[in-house]
Write an enzyme that holds these catalytic residues in place. Structure first.
Site, PDB file in Angstrom:
ATOM      1  N   ARG A 104       1.517  -1.380   0.104  1.00 42.27           N
ATOM      2  CA  ARG A 104      -0.440   0.501  -0.282  1.00 42.27           C
ATOM      3  C   ARG A 104       1.075   1.527   0.032  1.00 42.27           C
ATOM      4  NH1 ARG A 104      -1.968   1.072   4.675  1.00 42.27           N
ATOM      5  NH2 ARG A 104      -0.675  -1.615   5.283  1.00 42.27           N
ATOM      6  N   TYR A 253      -1.291  -3.358  -6.715  1.00 46.18           N
ATOM      7  CA  TYR A 253      -1.317  -4.220  -5.297  1.00 46.18           C
ATOM      8  C   TYR A 253      -2.415  -4.382  -4.577  1.00 46.18           C
ATOM      9  CZ  TYR A 253       1.240  -7.480  -2.181  1.00 46.18           C
ATOM     10  OH  TYR A 253       2.340  -7.678  -1.540  1.00 46.18           O
ATOM     11  N   LYS A 262      -8.971  -2.675   2.119  1.00 39.76           N
ATOM     12  CA  LYS A 262      -9.551  -1.783   2.884  1.00 39.76           C
ATOM     13  C   LYS A 262     -10.203  -0.058   2.348  1.00 39.76           C
ATOM     14  CE  LYS A 262      -6.715  -3.504   5.518  1.00 39.76           C
ATOM     15  NZ  LYS A 262      -5.532  -4.482   5.415  1.00 39.76           N
ATOM     16  N   HIS A 282     -10.343  -2.682  11.723  1.00 38.31           N
ATOM     17  CA  HIS A 282      -8.900  -3.298  11.358  1.00 38.31           C
ATOM     18  C   HIS A 282      -8.865  -4.484  12.187  1.00 38.31           C
ATOM     19  CE1 HIS A 282      -5.099  -3.694   9.787  1.00 38.31           C
ATOM     20  NE2 HIS A 282      -5.558  -4.187   8.785  1.00 38.31           N
ATOM     21  N   SER A 304      -1.170  -3.978  10.332  1.00 38.18           N
ATOM     22  CA  SER A 304      -0.602  -4.467   9.036  1.00 38.18           C
ATOM     23  C   SER A 304       0.299  -4.976   9.686  1.00 38.18           C
ATOM     24  CB  SER A 304      -0.420  -3.325   8.045  1.00 38.18           C
ATOM     25  OG  SER A 304      -1.607  -3.232   7.909  1.00 38.18           O
ATOM     26  N   CYS A 306       1.046  -7.549  11.861  1.00 41.53           N
ATOM     27  CA  CYS A 306       1.318  -8.059  13.454  1.00 41.53           C
ATOM     28  C   CYS A 306       0.687  -9.415  14.260  1.00 41.53           C
ATOM     29  CB  CYS A 306       1.000  -6.442  14.300  1.00 41.53           C
ATOM     30  SG  CYS A 306       1.560  -5.305  14.272  1.00 41.53           S
ATOM     31  N   ASP A 329      -9.904 -10.383   9.436  1.00 34.44           N
ATOM     32  CA  ASP A 329      -8.740  -8.698   8.657  1.00 34.44           C
ATOM     33  C   ASP A 329      -9.371  -7.519   8.959  1.00 34.44           C
ATOM     34  OD1 ASP A 329      -6.438  -7.387   7.937  1.00 34.44           O
ATOM     35  OD2 ASP A 329      -7.017  -6.425   6.326  1.00 34.44           O
ATOM     36  N   ARG A 424       1.625 -12.320  -0.313  1.00 41.26           N
ATOM     37  CA  ARG A 424       1.012 -12.126   0.413  1.00 41.26           C
ATOM     38  C   ARG A 424       0.594 -13.849  -0.266  1.00 41.26           C
ATOM     39  NH1 ARG A 424      -1.366  -8.852   4.184  1.00 41.26           N
ATOM     40  NH2 ARG A 424       0.157  -7.495   4.415  1.00 41.26           N
TER      41      ARG A 424
HETATM   42  P1  GTP Z   1      -2.186  -7.849   7.542  1.00 42.03           P
HETATM   43  O1  GTP Z   1      -2.880  -9.115   6.674  1.00 42.03           O
HETATM   44  O2  GTP Z   1      -0.916  -6.495   6.882  1.00 42.03           O
HETATM   45  O3  GTP Z   1      -2.805  -7.502   8.209  1.00 42.03           O
HETATM   46  O4  GTP Z   1      -1.505  -8.895   8.789  1.00 42.03           O
HETATM   47  P2  GTP Z   1      -2.282  -9.304  10.120  1.00 42.03           P
HETATM   48  O5  GTP Z   1      -2.100  -8.551  11.208  1.00 42.03           O
HETATM   49  O6  GTP Z   1      -2.851 -10.756   9.958  1.00 42.03           O
HETATM   50  O7  GTP Z   1      -0.384 -10.563  10.628  1.00 42.03           O
HETATM   51  P3  GTP Z   1       0.069 -12.263  10.383  1.00 42.03           P
HETATM   52  O8  GTP Z   1      -0.808 -12.931  11.208  1.00 42.03           O
HETATM   53  O9  GTP Z   1      -0.117 -12.015   8.945  1.00 42.03           O
HETATM   54  O10 GTP Z   1       1.277 -11.895  10.801  1.00 42.03           O
HETATM   55  C1  GTP Z   1       2.419 -10.925  10.698  1.00 42.03           C
HETATM   56  C2  GTP Z   1       3.734 -11.624  10.658  1.00 42.03           C
HETATM   57  O11 GTP Z   1       3.727 -12.000  12.461  1.00 42.03           O
HETATM   58  C3  GTP Z   1       4.391 -13.123  10.663  1.00 42.03           C
HETATM   59  O12 GTP Z   1       5.073 -13.415   9.418  1.00 42.03           O
HETATM   60  C4  GTP Z   1       3.623 -14.127  11.688  1.00 42.03           C
HETATM   61  O13 GTP Z   1       4.807 -15.378  11.361  1.00 42.03           O
HETATM   62  C5  GTP Z   1       4.133 -13.029  12.539  1.00 42.03           C
HETATM   63  N1  GTP Z   1       3.163 -13.182  13.642  1.00 42.03           N
HETATM   64  C6  GTP Z   1       2.318 -13.392  14.191  1.00 42.03           C
HETATM   65  N2  GTP Z   1       2.369 -13.721  15.359  1.00 42.03           N
HETATM   66  C7  GTP Z   1       3.000 -14.140  15.409  1.00 42.03           C
HETATM   67  C8  GTP Z   1       3.701 -14.177  17.073  1.00 42.03           C
HETATM   68  O14 GTP Z   1       2.042 -14.848  18.280  1.00 42.03           O
HETATM   69  N3  GTP Z   1       5.013 -14.356  17.890  1.00 42.03           N
HETATM   70  C9  GTP Z   1       4.948 -13.774  17.229  1.00 42.03           C
HETATM   71  N4  GTP Z   1       6.938 -13.918  17.340  1.00 42.03           N
HETATM   72  N5  GTP Z   1       4.769 -13.523  15.626  1.00 42.03           N
HETATM   73  C10 GTP Z   1       3.784 -13.787  15.465  1.00 42.03           C
HETATM   74  C1  SPV Z   2      -3.065  -4.565   5.742  1.00 41.53           C
HETATM   75  O1  SPV Z   2      -1.989  -4.329   5.119  1.00 41.53           O
HETATM   76  O2  SPV Z   2      -3.127  -4.588   6.399  1.00 41.53           O
HETATM   77  C2  SPV Z   2      -3.373  -5.936   4.693  1.00 41.53           C
HETATM   78  C3  SPV Z   2      -3.175  -5.672   3.127  1.00 41.53           C
HETATM   79  O3  SPV Z   2      -3.888  -6.869   5.034  1.00 41.53           O
HETATM   80  S1  SPV Z   2      -2.959  -4.894   2.273  1.00 41.53           S
HETATM   81  O4  SPV Z   2      -4.740  -5.778   1.726  1.00 41.53           O
HETATM   82  O5  SPV Z   2      -2.736  -4.203   1.104  1.00 41.53           O
HETATM   83  O6  SPV Z   2      -3.378  -3.472   2.629  1.00 41.53           O
HETATM   84 MN    MN Z   3      -5.246  -5.862   7.363  1.00 51.07          MN
END
Ligand code: GTP
Ligand code: SPV
Ligand code: MN
Length: 644
Positions: A104, A253, A262, A282, A304, A306, A329, A424
């Site tokens: 983004r 993207y 979003k 979110h 994002s 996290c 999400d 992704r």
């Molecule tokens: P968006 O799709 O961008 O909104 O991200 P998200 O909030 O869904 O994050 P996602 O669950 O994809 O995690 C992002 C990164 O954080 C990945 O590389 C995970 O491996 C890492 N991660 C997720 N949960 C944990 C956790 O409990 N501990 C640690 N150390 N890393 C984590």
């Molecule tokens: C985020 O960045 O929080 C996502 C990926 O879930 S995007 O759809 O690119 O915003």
């Molecule tokens: Mn997201």
């Protein structure tokens, strides 16, 4: 040479020589390549006609979301080289974008309203606001006029009717996206519900108008890399909340181009939610069933990258617990007539961070994308599979891979990352083995707890509970996190991301906080408890103090027990924290609980003051006074605390 000689197996007298006149629908001079223009509601016909006149595509393709349609598009994209079939899985594809179009673009994302302060707060003089970018409609019109006229020349314009939320649910909303990217069409097909039924449900009602172009009219003026047309220098993502309209240019993207996500489900929907008295957030949504069988639902807002997807579909390590995912999400939440907060997931698929995802960290995600999926900016293995950082133990050493940048090497050899950190996977939510049986319940699921969190390497305990709804809103307003690769960012390490909504605010953040604070004002509403978690605290050597992932169930368990009123918490200046021993640590190796739960006085004094300064700078007079009051109380409590 006679015809008969050219086609020796057809006898002269059998040759068909008459020509049929078939009626080709045209809108103006532009042919309708697929679908029946007249079957669309009148308001959509007017919208599409306007788009044709403005962007001058070579044809109009009205999508029906069917499998046959997807196969036709996939075939085209494979031939062109945009998609590579991953032969190891059924109906799955890899896509490499232009390396300049990978996330983004917050700095080019704007909200347009006549009144600036409807959209952005009153920031301190000389301070650059980060809670949404506003541009006046007149100036925006100049920017749009520089980009959109003729921008689809030589390209097909796809018309996508989609529903955010189950088609026909009272909590759902309808959008129509036009786009000149067939990658976007394929992803929208996974992420939203595309169907001709949308036309019926829509009738003469309102829909969100979504206009997307990659900004590469033919003949193209720039070098197209990876068969991925885009226009990074001129990216612009404009939202018109009053008109319920989105115009996105230059990027193909994710959050820039899948406008249902979003742009619609957060930025535009947060404005609709403000007007209609609900919340667009979110947040993930999951159902957790403890061994006693009494299921409860949580929602959680983390910035994002996290950990939302991971927590949403976590595999609990504690025996007897079950987690089922509703959404990973975005949550749309509304109090029903009985005063319960109900949540739906407006999306139909997962657009998840690939790196770090493996059978250890998130097997349910892995199992969701074994077929019918698209992988963007990951690496490809010689045996037709995907690869990214985190799969080291699941793909044999020595396997040849082609990285997201098209470089070839053997696994185990040194080299730059094989996948982009924001690579992704896109897959249907219905394929998740732990998808909740009620994930498409039109009434939504009842929410017991709302959780905030971020990546906080220092100072912030594993979990704490807000003292009240208002205090929870304050905690949400102070969410911060280490920067991640999900968006371009300008070198700052710890960034404020209040309510995990910084990049997704559709209106004045102060007004948004007030909207949250107003929720309890309707009598009879049962308010969920609010919590804050931090999986990412590290020790001096930078190692995580908490194992995270499946072990997070231990924290969720504590949260659920608090929701049932168990006496397992003690008050602290930042909220209620677990009584010693109240989080189940059985079977975990050595955990430095003292450090994991500590609340260093000077860290928190600095943090509280910094948060107040942030709100003073960024939200100013628009900040609801109660938020400042609660921060003052917190500061005073830490001042009074003996040094630790
Ligand atoms: P968006 O799709 O961008 O909104 O991200 P998200 O909030 O869904 O994050 P996602 O669950 O994809 O995690 C992002 C990164 O954080 C990945 O590389 C995970 O491996 C890492 N991660 C997720 N949960 C944990 C956790 O409990 N501990 C640690 N150390 N890393 C984590
Ligand atoms: C985020 O960045 O929080 C996502 C990926 O879930 S995007 O759809 O690119 O915003
Ligand atoms: Mn997201």
């Amino acid at each position: 040479m006679t015809t008969a000689n050219m086609y020796p197996d057809i006898k002269e007298e059998d040759l068909v020589t008459e020509v049929h006149e078939i009626v080709l629908q045209k809108v103006g001079h532009v042919p309708v390549a697929k679908g029946d223009f007249m079957k669309m509601p009148k308001s959509v016909r007017i919208f599409v006609s306007h788009c044709i006149q403005l962007m001058k595509p070579r044809g109009v393709y009205i999508c029906d979301g069917s499998e046959a349609e997807a196969q036709e598009i996939i075939h085209k994209l494979e031939e062109r080289g945009t998609l590579t079939r991953l032969t190891k899985y059924k109906n799955s594809y890899l896509c490499r974008t232009d390396p300049e179009d990978v996330a983004r673009v917050e700095s080019k994302t704007f909200i347009c309203t006549p009144d600036k302060y409807e959209t952005v707060p009153h920031v301190r003089e000389g301070v650059a606001g980060i809670l949404g970018h506003w541009m006046g409609p007149d100036q925006m019109q100049v920017e749009l006029n520089d980009r959109f006229p003729g921008c689809m020349a030589g390209r097909m314009m796809y018309v996508i009717p989609f529903s955010m939320g189950p088609i026909g649910s009272p909590l759902s909303k309808i959008g129509v996206q036009v786009t000149d990217s067939n990658y976007v069409l394929l992803c929208m097909r996974l992420m939203t519900r595309i169907s001709p039924k949308v036309w019926e449900v829509l009738g003469d009602k309102e829909f969100v108008k979504c206009i997307h172009s990659v900004g590469c009219p033919r003949p193209v003026q720039r070098v197209v890399k990876n068969h991925w047309p885009c226009n990074p220098e001129n990216v612009l993502i404009a939202h018109f909340p009053h008109e319920r309209k989105i115009k996105s240019y230059g990027s193909g993207y994710g959050g820039n181009s899948l406008l249902g996500k979003k742009c619609f489900a957060l930025r535009i929907a947060s404005v609709i939610a403000r007007d209609e008295g609900w919340m667009a957030e979110h947040m993930l949504i999951s159902g957790i069933t403890p061994p006693n069988g009494e299921e409860m639902f949580i929602t959680a807002a983390f910035p994002s990258a996290c950990g939302k997807t991971n927590l949403a579909m976590t595999t609990p390590t504690l025996p007897g617990y079950k987690v089922q995912v509703v959404g990973d999400d975005i949550a749309w939440m509304r109090f029903n007539k009985k005063g319960e907060l109900r949540a739906i997931n407006p999306e139909a698929g997962f657009f998840g961070v690939a790196p770090g995802t493996n059978m250890q960290t998130n097997p349910n995600a892995m199992m969701s994308f074994q077929e019918n999926s698209i992988f963007t900016n990951v690496a490809e293995t010689a045996d037709g599979g995907y690869y990214w950082e985190g799969l080291e133990d699941e793909v044999p050493k020595g396997m040849a891979i082609k990285t997201w940048l098209n470089e070839t090497r053997a696994l185990g050899q040194p080299g730059p990352p094989a996948s982009h950190p924001n690579a992704r996977f896109t897959c249907p939510a219905s394929q998740c083995p732990i998808i909740h049986p009620r994930w498409e319940d039109p009434e939504g699921v009842p929410v017991s707890a709302i959780i905030f969190g971020g990546r906080r390497p220092k100072g912030v305990p594993l979990v704490f509970e807000a003292k009240s709804w208002e205090h929870g809103v304050m905690i949400g307003a102070c969410v911060k996190s280490e920067a991640t690769a999900a968006a371009e960012f300008k070198g700052k390490k710890i960034m404020h991301d209040p309510m995990a909504m910084r990049p997704f605010m559709g209106y004045n953040f102060g007004h948004y906080l007030q909207h949250w604070l107003d929720m309890p004002k309707v009598p009879g509403r049962k308010l969920p408890k609010i919590f804050h978690v931090n999986w990412f605290r590290t020790d001096e050597s930078g190692k995580f103090l908490w194992p995270g992932f499946g072990e997070n169930i231990r924290v969720i368990d504590w949260i659920l027990r608090r929701c049932k009123g168990e006496d397992i918490a003690v008050e602290s200046p930042i909220g209620f924290i677990p009584k010693p021993g109240s989080i189940n640590m059985e079977g975990l190796g050595k955990i430095n609980e003292k450090e994991l739960f500590s609340m260093p006085k000077h860290y928190w004094l600095d943090d509280t003051r910094e948060s107040r300064r942030f709100l003073e700078d960024q939200v100013g007079v628009d900040t609801p006074p109660i938020i400042f009051k609660l921060l003052e109380d917190q500061e005073a409590a830490f001042v009074a605390m003996p040094d630790n």
